[in-house]
Write an enzyme that holds these catalytic residues in place. Structure first.
Site, PDB file in Angstrom:
ATOM      1  CG  ASN A 154      -0.418  -0.124   2.497  1.00  0.00           C
ATOM      2  OD1 ASN A 154       0.603  -0.768   2.686  1.00  0.00           O
ATOM      3  ND2 ASN A 154      -1.034   0.514   3.456  1.00  0.00           N
ATOM      4  N   GLY A 210       6.490 -14.417  -2.797  1.00  0.00           N
ATOM      5  CA  GLY A 210       5.279 -14.633  -2.007  1.00  0.00           C
ATOM      6  C   GLY A 210       5.588 -15.051  -0.587  1.00  0.00           C
ATOM      7  N   GLY A 230       2.508  -5.748   7.447  1.00  0.00           N
ATOM      8  CA  GLY A 230       1.474  -6.388   6.634  1.00  0.00           C
ATOM      9  C   GLY A 230       0.263  -6.699   7.483  1.00  0.00           C
ATOM     10  CB  SER A 231      -2.620  -8.872   6.820  1.00  0.00           C
ATOM     11  OG  SER A 231      -1.941 -10.091   6.601  1.00  0.00           O
ATOM     12  CD  GLU A 252       5.149  -1.179  13.268  1.00  0.00           C
ATOM     13  OE1 GLU A 252       4.003  -0.686  13.368  1.00  0.00           O
ATOM     14  OE2 GLU A 252       6.022  -1.018  14.131  1.00  0.00           O
ATOM     15  CG  LEU A 253       1.010  -6.971  12.711  1.00  0.00           C
ATOM     16  CD1 LEU A 253       0.659  -8.075  13.694  1.00  0.00           C
ATOM     17  CD2 LEU A 253       1.721  -7.535  11.487  1.00  0.00           C
ATOM     18  N   GLY A 254      -2.292  -4.794  10.987  1.00  0.00           N
ATOM     19  CA  GLY A 254      -3.527  -4.137  10.569  1.00  0.00           C
ATOM     20  C   GLY A 254      -4.084  -3.197  11.631  1.00  0.00           C
ATOM     21  CB  CYS A 286      -1.917   0.268   8.584  1.00  0.00           C
ATOM     22  SG  CYS A 286      -0.656   1.559   8.691  1.00  0.00           S
ATOM     23  CD  GLU A 380      -6.606  -3.637   8.133  1.00  0.00           C
ATOM     24  OE1 GLU A 380      -6.239  -4.805   7.965  1.00  0.00           O
ATOM     25  OE2 GLU A 380      -5.813  -2.688   8.263  1.00  0.00           O
ATOM     26  CB  VAL A 381     -13.071  -2.070   5.304  1.00  0.00           C
ATOM     27  CG1 VAL A 381     -13.593  -2.106   3.867  1.00  0.00           C
ATOM     28  CG2 VAL A 381     -14.214  -2.276   6.285  1.00  0.00           C
ATOM     29  CG  PHE A 382      -6.467  -2.427   3.671  1.00  0.00           C
ATOM     30  CD1 PHE A 382      -5.984  -1.716   4.746  1.00  0.00           C
ATOM     31  CD2 PHE A 382      -5.584  -2.704   2.633  1.00  0.00           C
ATOM     32  CE1 PHE A 382      -4.665  -1.283   4.806  1.00  0.00           C
ATOM     33  CE2 PHE A 382      -4.257  -2.282   2.683  1.00  0.00           C
ATOM     34  CZ  PHE A 382      -3.799  -1.568   3.771  1.00  0.00           C
TER      35      PHE A 382
HETATM   36  P1  NAD Z   1      -0.080  -9.253   3.644  1.00  0.00           P
HETATM   37  O1  NAD Z   1       0.111  -9.621   5.064  1.00  0.00           O
HETATM   38  O2  NAD Z   1      -0.877 -10.137   2.785  1.00  0.00           O
HETATM   39  O3  NAD Z   1       1.346  -9.060   2.905  1.00  0.00           O
HETATM   40  C1  NAD Z   1       2.370  -8.240   3.430  1.00  0.00           C
HETATM   41  C2  NAD Z   1       3.721  -8.839   3.057  1.00  0.00           C
HETATM   42  O4  NAD Z   1       3.890 -10.070   3.754  1.00  0.00           O
HETATM   43  C3  NAD Z   1       3.860  -9.174   1.579  1.00  0.00           C
HETATM   44  O5  NAD Z   1       5.184  -8.923   1.174  1.00  0.00           O
HETATM   45  C4  NAD Z   1       3.553 -10.680   1.556  1.00  0.00           C
HETATM   46  O6  NAD Z   1       4.116 -11.322   0.440  1.00  0.00           O
HETATM   47  C5  NAD Z   1       4.190 -11.124   2.845  1.00  0.00           C
HETATM   48  N1  NAD Z   1       3.650 -12.351   3.431  1.00  0.00           N
HETATM   49  C6  NAD Z   1       2.377 -12.804   3.403  1.00  0.00           C
HETATM   50  N2  NAD Z   1       2.269 -13.949   4.109  1.00  0.00           N
HETATM   51  C7  NAD Z   1       3.504 -14.214   4.619  1.00  0.00           C
HETATM   52  C8  NAD Z   1       4.040 -15.256   5.440  1.00  0.00           C
HETATM   53  N3  NAD Z   1       3.286 -16.263   5.875  1.00  0.00           N
HETATM   54  N4  NAD Z   1       5.353 -15.208   5.765  1.00  0.00           N
HETATM   55  C9  NAD Z   1       6.139 -14.194   5.341  1.00  0.00           C
HETATM   56  N5  NAD Z   1       5.686 -13.195   4.551  1.00  0.00           N
HETATM   57  C10 NAD Z   1       4.386 -13.197   4.192  1.00  0.00           C
HETATM   58  O7  NAD Z   1      -0.644  -7.767   3.676  1.00  0.00           O
HETATM   59  P2  NAD Z   1      -1.531  -6.991   2.604  1.00  0.00           P
HETATM   60  O8  NAD Z   1      -2.928  -7.404   2.805  1.00  0.00           O
HETATM   61  O9  NAD Z   1      -0.990  -7.077   1.260  1.00  0.00           O
HETATM   62  O10 NAD Z   1      -1.301  -5.512   3.161  1.00  0.00           O
HETATM   63  C11 NAD Z   1      -2.225  -4.821   3.843  1.00  0.00           C
HETATM   64  C12 NAD Z   1      -2.153  -5.093   5.337  1.00  0.00           C
HETATM   65  O11 NAD Z   1      -0.969  -4.510   5.870  1.00  0.00           O
HETATM   66  C13 NAD Z   1      -3.293  -4.426   6.087  1.00  0.00           C
HETATM   67  O12 NAD Z   1      -3.754  -5.280   7.094  1.00  0.00           O
HETATM   68  C14 NAD Z   1      -2.639  -3.185   6.677  1.00  0.00           C
HETATM   69  O13 NAD Z   1      -3.291  -2.655   7.803  1.00  0.00           O
HETATM   70  C15 NAD Z   1      -1.274  -3.688   6.987  1.00  0.00           C
HETATM   71  N6  NAD Z   1      -0.332  -2.559   7.078  1.00  0.00           N
HETATM   72  C16 NAD Z   1       0.172  -2.225   8.302  1.00  0.00           C
HETATM   73  C17 NAD Z   1       1.012  -1.118   8.422  1.00  0.00           C
HETATM   74  C18 NAD Z   1       1.572  -0.696   9.753  1.00  0.00           C
HETATM   75  O14 NAD Z   1       2.534   0.067   9.774  1.00  0.00           O
HETATM   76  N7  NAD Z   1       1.010  -1.127  10.859  1.00  0.00           N
HETATM   77  C19 NAD Z   1       1.345  -0.379   7.277  1.00  0.00           C
HETATM   78  C20 NAD Z   1       0.804  -0.764   6.064  1.00  0.00           C
HETATM   79  C21 NAD Z   1      -0.021  -1.864   5.963  1.00  0.00           C
END
Ligand code: NAD
Length: 485
Positions: A154, A210, A230-231, A252-254, A286, A380-382
């Site tokens: 994002n 991935g 990520g999520s 740093e998550l959702g 996020c 979380e809708v995103f």
């Molecule tokens: P995602 O978790 O699907 O992917 C994020 C990253 O993790 C990608 O590079 C993906 O390939 C990798 N990944 C996925 N599964 C993995 C695993 N099992 N092991 C290792 N790596 C893995 O996230 P998304 O849905 O693409 O991104 C949006 C999410 O990220 C939302 O929930 C958002 O709130 C969160 N986010 C958090 C912050 C923060 O700073 N807190 C910032 C931006 C986005």
């Protein structure tokens, strides 16, 4: 040849120079048009192993490089980022679906992250400790060695560089795994910048891939710290895996951040802030305002103003420069957003605006008469969706806002700032803004969520020192210590 010329990176990844890697290729798709913008190389787990080996081999010499030289390379990287901002922003608009102001915001914050990190090599890196013995006793920060960074789609530049830059500055090598959907902005850009800045070989590897590639990075024995953004679902897996390997991990998550509007707020300004907080970058942030909590005396007025704004925000191809919202990143994400909206309407929410889409263009949506159990409020809708809930008392607002598994950001809008602060103290989040919406970022501030939003603030200033170094106790005496044995 331009800075991001495809001839350099097409079909390749960056690991000891640009080269083909073991996971094949993936198309970079422009979400607004469906056009293929290029193809990036996709790594295999074996590429991760080769990269961490090369990174570990290069790291010690880098850590021993004079701090002024490390700082100079980072400053150069920031200058190169700025000099190529227009081209990078164009990619950000097309690859990420960002409107130009959001693309400009991203390059601005990303470059500031680099300049802020450039101050780290020159800062104190330890403490002198009192000792009972005639000796020098101190705590010294030492680089972790190899840092693994996993980043989402994002805000791919910021969410990669905010770990990559401080980790490098503090003498580490880095292996970065960006999301393949935004591998140009989240990967190629960083690789090209540090290549041009003269970062020595082997210190930065950029390997899109991935979950399997991400997991290979988490479990690699040469990687000392993982920085994951990520999520929450993926973060839980990464955290569990890191735990099994006794590895430090920053998560740093959702989020599902609340924006609370009190009855004394300036409603025109509140609706404008609320629209920005929920609809910027199509809500794919996020910190997005995922829940609007509005005091009953102003509820109807606020909903009407927010819906009016939503109805007038143009949605379309951001490359046209004429829209407020661009596309959602892909169909899967759009379908998830729509299911949460329709599920909420079926449960009794009223669509005050939006709720429809064309292709990946989702109209800014306002849901009124929302109850906390409804899916668009509870999850979380995103996406560009603003569910609005009514409350009567401040106690009720505090309870509602705190009743979430997440704890990232919080906004409170009121003319009585002390009342706002008092309310904020009852709601656990990592970030709070009084008289502002929930979305903001700056390289010199603590950033991070609590609860299911992550493991707490770790960016900005000295938090980076904690995140990307180990602490070692060192003692020195002039003579060998005497013992009775
Ligand atoms: P995602 O978790 O699907 O992917 C994020 C990253 O993790 C990608 O590079 C993906 O390939 C990798 N990944 C996925 N599964 C993995 C695993 N099992 N092991 C290792 N790596 C893995 O996230 P998304 O849905 O693409 O991104 C949006 C999410 O990220 C939302 O929930 C958002 O709130 C969160 N986010 C958090 C912050 C923060 O700073 N807190 C910032 C931006 C986005």
């Amino acid at each position: 040849m331009t800075f991001l010329d495809k001839s350099v990176w097409q079909g390749k990844a960056f690991s000891g120079g640009w080269k083909q890697v073991g996971g094949g290729e993936s198309a970079v798709i422009e979400p607004a048009t469906g056009n293929e913008l290029g193809r990036v190389g996709i790594a295999s787990p074996a590429d991760i192993a080769a990269a961490t080996q090369a990174a570990a081999a290069a790291q010690q010499a880098w850590a021993a490089t004079p701090y002024t030289q490390r700082a100079a390379i980072l400053r150069r990287a920031g200058d190169i980022w700025l000099a190529n901002a227009a081209e990078i922003e164009d990619w950000s608009v097309r690859e990420g679906g960002k409107i130009p102001p959001a693309a400009q915001f991203e390059t601005h914050v990303a470059t500031e992250e680099v300049f802020e990190a450039a101050t780290l090599p020159g800062r104190p890196y330890g403490d002198l400790l009192p000792s009972e013995q005639p000796r020098l006793s101190f705590a010294e920060r030492v680089p972790v060695g190899v840092v693994g960074v996993i980043s989402p789609f994002n805000f791919p530049q910021i969410l990669a560089i905010r770990s990559v830059a401080p980790a490098l500055a503090l003498g580490n090598a880095v292996v970065l795994k960006p999301d393949p959907r935004t591998a140009v902005c989240g990967g190629v850009v960083l690789a090209r910048i540090f290549e041009e800045a003269g970062l020595p070989d082997g210190l930065l590897h950029v390997l899109p891939g991935g979950a399997d590639v991400g997991e290979a990075l988490v479990t690699d024995p040469r990687v000392g710290v993982i920085s994951f953004t990520g999520s929450t679902a993926a973060g839980r897996k990464v955290g569990a895996l890191a735990g099994q390997h006794l590895k430090r991990v920053h998560l740093e998550l959702g989020g599902n951040s609340a924006l609370i509007v009190l009855d004394d707020a300036d409603l025109a300004a509140a609706a404008s802030a609320g629209a920005w907080g929920s609809f910027l970058h199509q809500g794919q942030i996020c910190m997005t305002a995922g829940r609007h909590l509005v005091q009953e005396a102003v509820y109807d007025d606020y909903v009407a103003r927010l819906a009016e704004k939503a109805g007038h925000l143009p949605v379309g191809d951001p490359a046209s420069g004429q829209v407020a919202l661009g596309p959602i990143i892909d169909e899967r994400q759009r379908d998830k957003v729509h299911a949460l909206v329709t599920g909420s309407v079926e449960a009794g929410a009223r669509l005050a605006a939006g709720g429809t889409y064309e292709g990946l263009f989702y109209s800014p949506t306002v849901l009124a008469d929302v109850a906390p159990a409804m899916p668009a409020y509870a999850s979380e809708v995103f996406g560009p969706v603003a569910p609005v809930v009514r409350f009567a008392t401040l106690e009720e607002a505090a309870k509602l806002a705190a009743d979430s598994e997440y704890g990232l950001s919080l906004g409170i809008l009121t003319r009585d700032v002390m009342r706002g602060l008092e309310l904020a103290r009852k709601i656990p989040t990592g970030i709070v803004h009084i008289n502002d919406q929930t979305v903001d970022d700056s390289p010199n501030t603590p950033f991070g969520g609590i609860r299911a939003s992550g493991t707490g603030a770790r960016f900005g200033g000295s938090a980076n020192l904690d995140a990307f170094t180990d602490t070692r106790w060192v003692t020195i005496r002039g003579e060998i210590a005497p013992y009775p044995f």
